[in-house]
Design a protein around this motif. Structure first.
Motif, PDB file in Angstrom:
ATOM      1  N   SER A   1     -99.721 -10.339 -34.709  1.00 57.20           N
ATOM      2  CA  SER A   1    -100.273  -9.347 -35.624  1.00 57.20           C
ATOM      3  C   SER A   1    -101.735  -9.107 -35.283  1.00 57.20           C
ATOM      4  CB  SER A   1    -100.146  -9.806 -37.081  1.00 57.20           C
ATOM      5  OG  SER A   1    -100.808  -8.908 -37.954  1.00 57.20           O
ATOM      6  N   LEU A   2    -102.042  -7.892 -34.851  1.00 58.53           N
ATOM      7  CA  LEU A   2    -103.408  -7.437 -34.610  1.00 58.53           C
ATOM      8  C   LEU A   2    -103.585  -6.160 -35.421  1.00 58.53           C
ATOM      9  CD1 LEU A   2    -106.170  -7.281 -33.191  1.00 58.53           C
ATOM     10  CD2 LEU A   2    -104.988  -6.247 -31.223  1.00 58.53           C
ATOM     11  N   VAL A   3    -104.428  -6.229 -36.449  1.00 55.61           N
ATOM     12  CA  VAL A   3    -104.553  -5.134 -37.405  1.00 55.61           C
ATOM     13  C   VAL A   3    -105.973  -4.591 -37.367  1.00 55.61           C
ATOM     14  CG1 VAL A   3    -104.337  -4.445 -39.822  1.00 55.61           C
ATOM     15  CG2 VAL A   3    -102.795  -6.182 -38.880  1.00 55.61           C
ATOM     16  N   PHE A   4    -106.093  -3.250 -37.320  1.00 54.20           N
ATOM     17  CA  PHE A   4    -107.391  -2.579 -37.319  1.00 54.20           C
ATOM     18  C   PHE A   4    -107.584  -1.910 -38.678  1.00 54.20           C
ATOM     19  CE2 PHE A   4    -105.886  -2.749 -32.974  1.00 54.20           C
ATOM     20  CZ  PHE A   4    -106.996  -3.234 -32.292  1.00 54.20           C
ATOM     21  N   THR A   5    -108.679  -2.251 -39.330  1.00 50.28           N
ATOM     22  CA  THR A   5    -108.971  -1.715 -40.649  1.00 50.28           C
ATOM     23  C   THR A   5    -110.394  -1.184 -40.694  1.00 50.28           C
ATOM     24  OG1 THR A   5    -109.712  -3.869 -41.469  1.00 50.28           O
ATOM     25  CG2 THR A   5    -107.377  -3.310 -41.781  1.00 50.28           C
ATOM     26  N   ALA A   6    -110.668  -0.355 -41.679  1.00 53.78           N
ATOM     27  CA  ALA A   6    -112.028   0.130 -41.941  1.00 53.78           C
ATOM     28  C   ALA A   6    -112.149   0.378 -43.435  1.00 53.78           C
ATOM     29  CB  ALA A   6    -112.317   1.400 -41.157  1.00 53.78           C
ATOM     30  N   ASP A   7    -113.176  -0.197 -44.010  1.00 52.81           N
ATOM     31  CA  ASP A   7    -113.428  -0.028 -45.447  1.00 52.81           C
ATOM     32  C   ASP A   7    -112.186  -0.353 -46.275  1.00 52.81           C
ATOM     33  OD1 ASP A   7    -116.072   0.849 -44.981  1.00 52.81           O
ATOM     34  OD2 ASP A   7    -115.337   2.867 -44.551  1.00 52.81           O
ATOM     35  N   GLY A   8    -111.484  -1.410 -45.857  1.00 53.98           N
ATOM     36  CA  GLY A   8    -110.330  -1.886 -46.602  1.00 53.98           C
ATOM     37  C   GLY A   8    -109.039  -1.131 -46.370  1.00 53.98           C
ATOM     38  N   THR A   9    -109.056  -0.128 -45.482  1.00 54.12           N
ATOM     39  CA  THR A   9    -107.865   0.673 -45.212  1.00 54.12           C
ATOM     40  C   THR A   9    -107.349   0.376 -43.812  1.00 54.12           C
ATOM     41  OG1 THR A   9    -108.636   2.465 -46.649  1.00 54.12           O
ATOM     42  CG2 THR A   9    -106.966   3.025 -45.006  1.00 54.12           C
TER      43      THR A   9
ATOM     44  N   ALA B   1    -108.705 -14.627 -37.609  1.00 54.59           N
ATOM     45  CA  ALA B   1    -109.977 -14.424 -36.903  1.00 54.59           C
ATOM     46  C   ALA B   1    -110.258 -12.928 -36.906  1.00 54.59           C
ATOM     47  CB  ALA B   1    -109.908 -14.969 -35.484  1.00 54.59           C
ATOM     48  N   THR B   2    -111.494 -12.575 -37.196  1.00 58.46           N
ATOM     49  CA  THR B   2    -111.859 -11.166 -37.359  1.00 58.46           C
ATOM     50  C   THR B   2    -113.096 -10.845 -36.541  1.00 58.46           C
ATOM     51  OG1 THR B   2    -110.923 -11.056 -39.587  1.00 58.46           O
ATOM     52  CG2 THR B   2    -112.555  -9.387 -39.001  1.00 58.46           C
TER      53      THR B   2
ATOM     54  N   THR C   1    -108.392  -7.811 -36.920  1.00 57.90           N
ATOM     55  CA  THR C   1    -108.025  -9.123 -37.449  1.00 57.90           C
ATOM     56  C   THR C   1    -106.730  -9.590 -36.806  1.00 57.90           C
ATOM     57  OG1 THR C   1    -109.091  -8.682 -39.576  1.00 57.90           O
ATOM     58  CG2 THR C   1    -107.443 -10.438 -39.518  1.00 57.90           C
ATOM     59  N   VAL C   2    -106.773 -10.824 -36.298  1.00 58.00           N
ATOM     60  CA  VAL C   2    -105.580 -11.467 -35.745  1.00 58.00           C
ATOM     61  C   VAL C   2    -105.197 -12.597 -36.678  1.00 58.00           C
ATOM     62  CG1 VAL C   2    -104.556 -12.623 -33.752  1.00 58.00           C
ATOM     63  CG2 VAL C   2    -106.338 -10.904 -33.409  1.00 58.00           C
ATOM     64  N   THR C   3    -103.913 -12.685 -36.974  1.00 52.61           N
ATOM     65  CA  THR C   3    -103.415 -13.731 -37.864  1.00 52.61           C
ATOM     66  C   THR C   3    -102.556 -14.709 -37.070  1.00 52.61           C
ATOM     67  OG1 THR C   3    -103.381 -12.181 -39.722  1.00 52.61           O
ATOM     68  CG2 THR C   3    -102.086 -14.204 -39.950  1.00 52.61           C
TER      69      THR C   3
END
Length: 780
Positions: free
Chosen positions: A131-139, A114-115, A124-126
């Protein structure tokens, strides 16, 4: 706060729960929110849910490029109180939520995601291991994975005694000091080589990696780990910032308990934080200050030189005039004069009553200083009411003072005998205090120095029933806001000015702030600069300090003169000290009388005159750049990292800075005048000598300077408007000016100047075969 005993174990007396399983993922399309149920063990079958603690995690987007996370263990338990946030109103087209299911059903199977997306920033949480991941422009910017979202309970250990470590902190036995038995914590990952900045006014290393920092305002001076202005916000070299949205005690372990993460801990059952995307430091500060409040504009006169009575016990109109006239006789323009503590009678602080033994007709005195001397005036106050002053009994009768749990007035003898504390959570008390300030302004005062605000007790009762620990840091916000509003309501927006010592998140809205009681040494000067760079990396647009240092009976003349150059090339400039007046002729004129002759232009008087006139000449540039904090959160003084985030050499520089985008300043911190500093790649021109340095990769320089010089460099592509004849900070910034353009690799550049009436002039420059062509266009 360290709960761990190394990587594997907990400290004695600490019981830990960790989010282990992102078990349920829910997307709310209407609210544009994600929610996650995160048990503390992996759930393989429904029977595993019994006797199973869990976290409820809610993810939202208060504004573009910002994502807010609230993780709670027990929703009915103690919760922190957050700061007022300026959340965008709907519709918010920049926010979207999505879910990818790997199987049937609401929660999906392992690997479902879920994003939530806010502009370019995504969370994004998987489903599966936490796992809670923060990204921007694919990074990937940062993430919370594994044992990173935690709840800690502290238990009393029988037959064990240990002293608490510091004001807070878990002892070696796992006990906290009178704060809470439960804490909630999150660890946010750091990348290889990632540097951390900010967290308020901190006098230690500018890069915060490896430090343990408690957000808890203290009157600890400038040579300790304590700070007057603690801000639970940091940003990193990886393009994002983090705000822990809790106005109480927040503990940061920055690459300490986990060398790969920043651990953020708060008392109670939940933690609330925001990830703020840049990617540049200026963009981070733009979004951060939009969220928590922009700095107000400051009046032009405040940029000039301030002189104070210092912390001296006896002064009157004759004494004050001797200093003011002495400055004028020596050709040193003053803009403001400040009355420090002893304008009020001893044992009476603060009662807003002038000591009539020394100031009989004070209204006439202030009029003369305004009209005859052309000065703006400032007066010192604090929020503590000594019981011998008139405000104590008045406040007690009206119910405006902070109380003990038994209903009596809270008092202490620490500072003023029997002093009490104004309860600013009471709206009526705020209006009462505001009325006292307005009366002082009506007598002829223009600005207020709001000293103190850090010594706030724990075990007291507040009018609004605020949790006791939530008010320690927040008190200064209500105090400074009250005084700032009084000035603004009297003089109008853009004309209000404080000289404040303490602050928390939100305090940046009420400038100016100064750096507290610094040592009168080169070390004191250096730690002051580190603190200022940390503060302006935390959303504060303006900052000042005591030129020459506060502590110490008589600063070394060399320290004083080097500090003058640094101070007059700071946002705001004030001569202030403890037991000795900081007028320049007290420092080395005596040496000349004794036969120790200073070289021409090297006396303290000469140095102060030169750098005061330099700053006044720069007012078209400084005033324009001083409008930026209110517009976009970019501070007037900023670190090299903030201005050059892509240059690795700039990441740790804390002995030089940028004054606006175009001027590089490297103060001298030595008796010999030796200084080493760095010029980033490109072309630079020396302000004093005209020397040009070109470098494709940046260059280090080692120089020696007299007292009348300092490394001051103009950046390529700069157009700086000046008035070398200026003797005041207030004038027409577009008339009778010189336009100084440095065009080396750059062929065209422009500068906008804003006049005091709000009209603007744009100066455009273009390099031609015949030199530099200048045009101007006015707007009204």
């Amino acid at each position: 706060m360290k709960f761990n005993n190394g990587y594997w174990l907990m400290r004695d007396g600490v019981q830990a729960l960790f989010a282990r399983d992102a078990y349920e993922l829910h997307v709310d399309e209407q609210r544009k929110a994600l929610s996650v149920l995160a048990p503390t063990s992996m759930i393989h079958e429904r029977a595993n849910t019994l006797n199973q603690p869990a976290f409820n995690v809610e993810i939202t987007a208060p504004s573009e490029g910002v994502i807010r996370v609230r993780a709670t263990h027990w929703r009915g338990g103690a919760q922190g109180i957050g700061f007022p946030l300026n959340e965008d109103e709907s519709p918010r087209d920049y926010v979207s939520v999505s879910q990818h299911l790997n199987g049937d059903g609401e929660a999906g199977e392992q690997g479902a995601t879920a994003t939530l997306k806010s502009g370019a920033l995504e969370a994004t949480v998987t489903k599966g291991p936490w796992s809670l991941v923060f990204t921007a422009d694919g990074t990937t910017l940062t993430k919370s994975e594994g044992k990173s979202l935690a709840h800690f309970s502290l238990t009393d250990l029988a037959n064990v005694s240990a002293e608490p470590v510091g004001e807070f902190g878990v002892t070696p036995t796992g006990l906290a000091k009178d704060e809470s038995k439960t804490f909630t914590s999150v660890q946010l990952a750091l990348g290889v080589g990632e540097s951390v900045y900010g967290l308020g006014e901190r006098f230690g290393s500018f890069v915060k990696n490896g430090q343990s920092i408690d957000i808890w305002n203290e009157d600890g001076g400038t040579a300790s780990e304590q700070g007057y202005k603690n801000i639970p916000f940091y940003m990193t070299s990886n393009g994002y910032g983090v705000l822990i949205n809790d106005r109480g005690h927040v503990s940061f372990e920055i690459g300490t308990v986990n060398t790969e993460a920043v651990q953020c801990s708060v008392p109670g059952e939940s933690i609330d934080f925001c990830i703020i995307y840049g990617p540049t430091p200026k963009q981070i500060l733009d979004r951060y200050t939009k969220l928590v409040g922009r700095p107000a504009n400051v009046p032009a006169w405040s940029y000039g030189l301030w002189l104070t009575t210092s912390f001296t016990t006896t002064y009157d109109e004759q004494t004050i005039n001797s200093f003011i006239d002495g400055m004028a006789d020596r050709g040193i323009p003053l803009s403001a004069f400040h009355y420090d503590c002893y304008w009020m009678r001893e044992f009476h602080w603060t009662d807003f009553e002038w000591d009539r033994r020394y100031f009989g007709d004070i209204e006439a005195t202030l009029r003369r200083l305004h009209t005859d001397k052309g000065l703006h005036l400032c007066a010192w106050i604090n929020p503590y009411l000594g019981q011998n002053g008139t405000m104590f009994d008045e406040g007690r009768k009206l119910g405006y003072l902070v109380k003990n749990p038994d209903g009596t007035i809270w008092q202490t003898d620490n500072w003023q005998a029997g002093m009490a504390l104004v309860d600013f959570t009471n709206p009526a008390a705020r209006e009462w205090f505001k009325g006292k300030v307005k009366k002082l302004l009506a007598q002829g005062i223009d600005a207020i120095k709001t000293d103190f605000g850090e010594r706030i007790p724990r075990d007291v009762v507040w009018f609004d029933d605020a949790p006791k620990l939530s008010m320690h840091n927040w008190y200064t916000e209500l105090y400074n806001q009250t005084v700032f509003e009084a000035i603004e309501e009297t003089y109008g927006q853009g004309n209000a000015c404080l000289f404040a010592r303490s602050a928390t998140v939100g305090g940046q809205q009420y400038p100016v702030h100064w750096g507290g009681d610094c040592e009168s040494t080169f070390n004191g000067m250096a730690q002051t600069l580190r603190a200022g760079l940390s503060l302006t990396s935390s959303g504060f647009g303006f900052w000042s300090h005591d030129i020459g240092g506060f502590e110490g009976a008589f600063p070394d003349p060399a320290v004083y003169k080097r500090w003058v150059a640094f101070g007059m090339l700071s946002s705001h400039s004030r001569l202030h000290g403890s037991t000795v007046y900081r007028v320049p002729w007290l420092f080395d004129e005596a040496d000349e009388k004794n036969g120790v002759i200073n070289a021409p232009g090297q006396t303290a008087v000469d140095v102060l005159r030169q750098f005061t006139l330099l700053k006044l000449s720069l007012m078209p540039y400084l005033y324009q750049q001083g409008l930026q904090p209110h517009l976009n959160g970019t501070p007037l003084m900023r670190s090299m990292f903030v201005e050059f985030p892509d240059d690795p050499a700039c990441r740790a520089l804390d002995k030089q800075y940028m004054l606006g985008p175009d001027l590089l300043v490297a103060p001298v911190f030595s008796y010999s005048g030796e200084v080493e500093y760095y010029l980033p790649r490109g072309s630079w021109q020396n302000w004093f000598t005209g020397e040009i340095v070109r470098s494709e990769h940046g260059v280090w320089r080692h120089e020696q300077h007299g007292f009348d010089s300092i490394p001051l460099w103009i950046r390529d592509g700069s157009v700086i408007v000046t008035n070398p004849e200026a003797t005041s900070p207030e004038y027409d910034y577009a008339e009778d000016v010189q336009v100084r353009a440095f065009l080396d690799d750059v062929h065209e550049a422009s500068a906008t100047v804003t006049r005091l009436d709000g009209s603007t002039v744009e100066f455009r420059t273009r390099r031609t075969d015949d030199g530099v062509e200048l045009t101007r266009s006015d707007t009204r």
